[in-house]
Design a protein around this motif. Structure first.
Motif, short mmCIF file in Angstrom:
data_model
loop_
_atom_site.label_atom_id
_atom_site.label_comp_id
_atom_site.label_asym_id
_atom_site.label_seq_id
_atom_site.Cartn_x
_atom_site.Cartn_y
_atom_site.Cartn_z
N VAL A 41 0.71 -1.25 0.03
CA VAL A 41 -0.17 0.03 -0.02
C VAL A 41 0.82 1.38 -0.04
CG1 VAL A 41 -0.42 0.42 2.57
CG2 VAL A 41 -2.20 0.78 0.79
N ARG A 42 2.13 1.04 -0.10
CA ARG A 42 3.07 2.32 -0.22
C ARG A 42 2.74 3.03 -1.71
NH1 ARG A 42 7.06 3.47 2.69
NH2 ARG A 42 7.63 2.25 4.61
N HIS A 43 1.97 2.01 -2.47
CA HIS A 43 1.72 2.69 -3.91
C HIS A 43 0.29 2.32 -3.99
CE1 HIS A 43 1.37 3.28 -8.04
NE2 HIS A 43 2.53 2.90 -8.23
N PRO A 44 -0.59 3.05 -3.30
CA PRO A 44 -2.19 2.63 -3.26
C PRO A 44 -2.93 2.61 -4.37
CG PRO A 44 -1.52 4.73 -1.73
CD PRO A 44 -0.46 4.34 -2.48
N ASP A 45 -2.58 3.14 -5.53
CA ASP A 45 -3.19 2.97 -6.94
C ASP A 45 -2.96 1.70 -7.50
OD1 ASP A 45 -4.32 5.67 -6.65
OD2 ASP A 45 -3.12 6.64 -7.91
N LEU A 46 -1.72 1.33 -7.30
CA LEU A 46 -1.21 0.04 -7.66
C LEU A 46 -1.83 -1.01 -6.94
CD1 LEU A 46 0.30 -1.69 -9.85
CD2 LEU A 46 2.19 -1.57 -8.16
N THR A 47 -1.89 -0.88 -5.70
CA THR A 47 -2.13 -1.76 -4.90
C THR A 47 -3.91 -2.09 -4.85
OG1 THR A 47 -0.77 -1.26 -2.96
CG2 THR A 47 -2.96 -2.36 -2.25
N LYS A 48 -4.45 -1.07 -5.28
CA LYS A 48 -6.14 -1.19 -5.53
C LYS A 48 -6.28 -1.93 -6.81
CE LYS A 48 -10.43 1.08 -5.79
NZ LYS A 48 -11.22 1.86 -5.10
N ALA A 49 -5.57 -2.01 -7.91
CA ALA A 49 -5.63 -2.11 -9.21
C ALA A 49 -5.13 -3.66 -8.91
CB ALA A 49 -4.82 -1.63 -10.17
N PHE A 50 -4.11 -4.03 -8.43
CA PHE A 50 -3.54 -5.60 -8.40
C PHE A 50 -4.50 -6.16 -7.42
CE2 PHE A 50 -0.74 -8.95 -7.28
CZ PHE A 50 -0.22 -9.21 -8.90
N LEU A 51 -4.94 -5.70 -6.35
CA LEU A 51 -5.70 -6.49 -5.51
C LEU A 51 -7.07 -7.19 -6.20
CD1 LEU A 51 -5.74 -4.86 -1.95
CD2 LEU A 51 -4.81 -6.92 -2.78
N GLY A 52 -7.72 -6.03 -7.14
CA GLY A 52 -8.89 -6.81 -7.88
C GLY A 52 -8.49 -7.96 -8.64
N PHE A 53 -7.57 -7.68 -9.44
CA PHE A 53 -6.96 -8.93 -9.89
C PHE A 53 -6.57 -10.06 -9.22
CE2 PHE A 53 -2.91 -10.84 -12.24
CZ PHE A 53 -3.57 -11.52 -13.21
N SER A 54 -5.87 -9.99 -8.10
CA SER A 54 -5.52 -10.97 -7.18
C SER A 54 -6.80 -11.58 -6.51
CB SER A 54 -4.76 -10.57 -6.00
OG SER A 54 -3.68 -10.08 -6.54
N VAL A 55 -7.83 -10.83 -6.19
CA VAL A 55 -9.16 -11.20 -5.76
C VAL A 55 -9.74 -12.15 -6.81
CG1 VAL A 55 -11.52 -10.82 -5.05
CG2 VAL A 55 -9.55 -9.65 -4.07
N HIS A 56 -9.69 -11.81 -8.04
CA HIS A 56 -10.13 -12.83 -9.09
C HIS A 56 -9.64 -14.14 -9.00
CE1 HIS A 56 -11.62 -14.55 -12.56
NE2 HIS A 56 -10.54 -14.97 -13.01
N LEU A 57 -8.16 -13.99 -9.12
CA LEU A 57 -7.29 -15.37 -9.13
C LEU A 57 -7.76 -16.31 -7.87
CD1 LEU A 57 -3.71 -13.99 -10.20
CD2 LEU A 57 -5.62 -15.02 -11.60
N LEU A 58 -7.73 -15.83 -6.81
CA LEU A 58 -7.87 -16.59 -5.67
C LEU A 58 -9.47 -17.06 -5.13
CD1 LEU A 58 -6.42 -17.96 -3.20
CD2 LEU A 58 -6.84 -15.80 -2.13
N TYR A 59 -10.32 -16.08 -5.45
CA TYR A 59 -11.72 -16.27 -5.07
C TYR A 59 -12.76 -16.51 -6.27
CZ TYR A 59 -9.86 -14.88 -0.63
OH TYR A 59 -9.23 -14.83 0.53
N ARG A 60 -12.52 -16.11 -7.53
CA ARG A 60 -13.29 -16.23 -8.48
C ARG A 60 -12.98 -16.87 -9.95
NH1 ARG A 60 -13.86 -10.12 -7.48
NH2 ARG A 60 -15.20 -9.84 -5.80
N SER A 61 -11.70 -17.28 -9.90
CA SER A 61 -11.17 -18.09 -10.90
C SER A 61 -11.96 -19.07 -11.21
CB SER A 61 -9.65 -18.80 -10.35
OG SER A 61 -9.14 -19.69 -11.42
N THR A 62 -11.89 -19.66 -12.53
CA THR A 62 -12.76 -21.12 -12.93
C THR A 62 -12.00 -22.17 -12.75
OG1 THR A 62 -11.98 -20.64 -15.41
CG2 THR A 62 -14.01 -19.41 -14.52
#
Length: 172
Positions: A41-62
């Motif tokens: 979170v030292r880079h808030p904009d990148l963190t927000k963008a990357f977390l959305g992607f990461s959440v997909h990989l971990l919780y919404r992946s097919t």
């Protein structure tokens, strides 16, 4: 090199917004977010963008849960990422893996044909940055197009995280 978690007195509205919709409000602080997220979170904009992607990989992946976890365990091992390895050992156990299956996945081995093919695909992506037509087609015997796409992005996403965690010195 290394980065430390962002100190509590430096958290501001931008920092907390990076976690909006991803972490409950009571966890939007250095202790609640944990070492990895508090460092990213030292880079808030990148963190927000990357977390959305990461959440997909971990919780919404097919990908089926077991295939997702053998993929991540192998990626963590190939990158020598202690943080990912430790974190996903716990997740794999919750998914029903035995300690022997976890260790085998790390080493790229499984008695299950589909898991072994996925582990080999992880190694192929790691070694060549692409899947051969043969591998893509063999994976297609038990994974549909969305699942194969999720597999490629799981390897890439967790490789990115491993590189970041290793570079920043994030420990389990």
């Amino acid at each position: 090199m290394g980065l430390t978690p962002l100190p509590a007195d430096e958290w501001d509205d931008d920092t907390r917004r990076a976690f909006a919709g991803m972490l409950p409000r009571e966890r939007q602080n250095p202790e609640g977010a944990g070492t990895a997220l508090s460092t990213l979170v030292r880079h808030p904009d990148l963190t927000k963008a990357f977390l959305g992607f990461s959440v997909h990989l971990l919780y919404r992946s097919t990908l089926p849960e077991r295939l997702r976890e053998v993929t991540i365990l192998r990626v963590a091992h190939r990158h020598e990422c202690d943080y990912e390895s430790h974190h996903h050992t716990d997740i794999a156990r919750e998914a029903g893996f035995t300690d022997a299956e976890i260790e085998a996945a790390r080493l790229g081995k499984s008695d299950d044909r589909s898991e072994q093919l996925v582990l080999s695909a992880v190694d192929e992506l790691f070694d060549t940055s692409r899947l051969s037509d043969r591998t893509w087609n063999v994976l297609g015997e038990f994974l549909d197009d969305k699942q194969r796409i999720d597999l490629v992005f799981t390897v890439g996403g967790y490789s990115s995280m491993a590189m970041a965690f290793n570079t920043f010195g994030i420990e389990p």
